[in-house]
Design an enzyme around this catalytic site. Structure first.
Site, PDB file in Angstrom:
ATOM      1  N   SER A  74       0.813  -1.214   0.000  1.00  0.00           N
ATOM      2  CA  SER A  74       0.000   0.000   0.000  1.00  0.00           C
ATOM      3  C   SER A  74       0.850   1.268   0.000  1.00  0.00           C
ATOM      4  O   SER A  74       1.999   1.261   0.444  1.00  0.00           O
ATOM      5  CB  SER A  74      -0.905   0.033   1.234  1.00  0.00           C
ATOM      6  OG  SER A  74      -1.820  -1.030   1.219  1.00  0.00           O
TER       7      SER A  74
HETATM    8  N1  SAH Z   1      -1.338  -4.625   4.128  1.00  0.00           N
HETATM    9  C1  SAH Z   1      -0.589  -4.651   2.888  1.00  0.00           C
HETATM   10  C2  SAH Z   1      -1.490  -4.390   1.700  1.00  0.00           C
HETATM   11  C3  SAH Z   1      -1.611  -5.571   0.837  1.00  0.00           C
HETATM   12  S1  SAH Z   1      -2.713  -5.413  -0.556  1.00  0.00           S
HETATM   13  C4  SAH Z   1       0.562  -3.634   2.950  1.00  0.00           C
HETATM   14  O1  SAH Z   1       0.971  -3.258   4.035  1.00  0.00           O
HETATM   15  O2  SAH Z   1       1.089  -3.249   1.905  1.00  0.00           O
HETATM   16  C5  SAH Z   1      -4.117  -6.310   0.036  1.00  0.00           C
HETATM   17  C6  SAH Z   1      -3.909  -7.786   0.314  1.00  0.00           C
HETATM   18  O3  SAH Z   1      -5.174  -8.321   0.680  1.00  0.00           O
HETATM   19  C7  SAH Z   1      -3.437  -8.624  -0.879  1.00  0.00           C
HETATM   20  O4  SAH Z   1      -2.223  -9.253  -0.551  1.00  0.00           O
HETATM   21  C8  SAH Z   1      -4.567  -9.648  -1.057  1.00  0.00           C
HETATM   22  O5  SAH Z   1      -4.111 -10.929  -1.456  1.00  0.00           O
HETATM   23  C9  SAH Z   1      -5.187  -9.687   0.318  1.00  0.00           C
HETATM   24  N2  SAH Z   1      -6.554 -10.186   0.407  1.00  0.00           N
HETATM   25  C10 SAH Z   1      -7.579 -10.033  -0.473  1.00  0.00           C
HETATM   26  N3  SAH Z   1      -8.691 -10.655  -0.017  1.00  0.00           N
HETATM   27  C11 SAH Z   1      -8.362 -11.210   1.187  1.00  0.00           C
HETATM   28  C12 SAH Z   1      -9.082 -11.970   2.155  1.00  0.00           C
HETATM   29  N4  SAH Z   1     -10.355 -12.310   1.991  1.00  0.00           N
HETATM   30  N5  SAH Z   1      -8.434 -12.376   3.269  1.00  0.00           N
HETATM   31  C13 SAH Z   1      -7.136 -12.045   3.476  1.00  0.00           C
HETATM   32  N6  SAH Z   1      -6.401 -11.332   2.587  1.00  0.00           N
HETATM   33  C14 SAH Z   1      -7.006 -10.916   1.463  1.00  0.00           C
END
Ligand code: SAH
Length: 239
Positions: A74
């Site tokens: 993010s």
């Molecule tokens: N928190 C991360 C952001 C990752 S992007 C950071 O610090 O950069 C969002 C993430 O959510 C992705 O890796 C995606 O695979 C995950 N995601 C999507 N649906 C999900 C679900 N139902 N349960 C857990 N993770 C999920």
């Protein structure tokens, strides 16, 4: 200048950009400055160790980056404001949904919370768990599974941060697993159609849902955002 100094200088420049963007979006946030503890936590986390080696030179830019498997790390500003909105106190139990590379997890752990983080993509959950362990974040636990169901074993949570956009509604399990006095920070996609890759033009809003001591729910919209979709209804898998 040593490499260490250079990295710290870049991180401080990133923090200055976050602070400028917070000031520029103060009308949405309702404040001009974030909690200094959030700023301090972001200044400590080595973000370059959370991005693929090939992208390290860009790690301290204030924008999201690809991390493989169609997912992203993010934008630093977004991590900062979501952490601030969650109002984390040391020792609180925090659930994060969407571990990705584990960057937001590390920021929450730096605030002294006990962090439980769920990632649906196994190829991301495993390396994130190893990375957080190697960096010494003993107060962060990662499992692979569908975070829309929450993590009942460790509930209730003082704060829940969801870093993928739920379509049309907040998953009910998350509201149920929020402790009295708890805060849930979540992007909700209000588009008529669910997102399809490459996820443009969705009508997403970052929301804060809070539960008072009597269990009453209040919600507010913060600002428009752009997140990857929350994948719901997948199989529950072991850590
Ligand atoms: N928190 C991360 C952001 C990752 S992007 C950071 O610090 O950069 C969002 C993430 O959510 C992705 O890796 C995606 O695979 C995950 N995601 C999507 N649906 C999900 C679900 N139902 N349960 C857990 N993770 C999920």
């Amino acid at each position: 200048m040593t490499e260490g100094d250079d990295i710290l200088a870049r991180r401080k420049a990133m923090v200055a950009e976050i602070e400028a963007e917070v000031a520029g979006t103060r009308r949405w946030l309702g404040k001009r400055k974030l909690d200094p503890r959030v700023i301090a936590a972001i200044t400590r986390v080595p973000r370059h160790l959370f991005v693929p080696v090939a992208n390290r030179g860009h790690a301290y830019e204030n924008r999201p980056q690809p991390i493989g498997h169609g997912q992203t790390i993010s934008q630093p500003y977004m991590v900062a404001i979501m952490t601030d909105l969650a109002e984390i106190q040391p020792g609180e139990r925090v659930l994060e949904i969407g571990t990705g590379c584990g960057y937001q997890t590390a920021v929450l752990a730096e605030l002294g919370a006990q962090v439980y983080s769920i990632e649906v993509v196994g190829e991301l959950a495993g390396p994130a768990a190893v990375r957080l362990r190697d960096l010494g974040y003993a107060n962060a636990e990662v499992k692979c599974g569908d975070g829309a169901r929450g993590w009942a074993e460790h509930a209730p949570f003082d704060a829940i941060i969801v870093t993928a956009a739920a379509w049309q509604r907040v998953p009910p399990a998350l509201i149920a697993q929020l402790a009295p006095g708890g805060r849930l920070v979540i992007p909700v996609d209000r588009s008529v159609k669910a997102a399809r890759y490459p996820f443009f033009d969705q009508d997403q809003e970052l929301m804060v849902i809070s539960k008072d001591e009597e269990g009453r729910i209040a919600e507010r919209d913060v600002l428009p955002v752009a997140f990857v979709p929350l994948v719901e209804g997948g199989p529950e898998t072991a850590a």
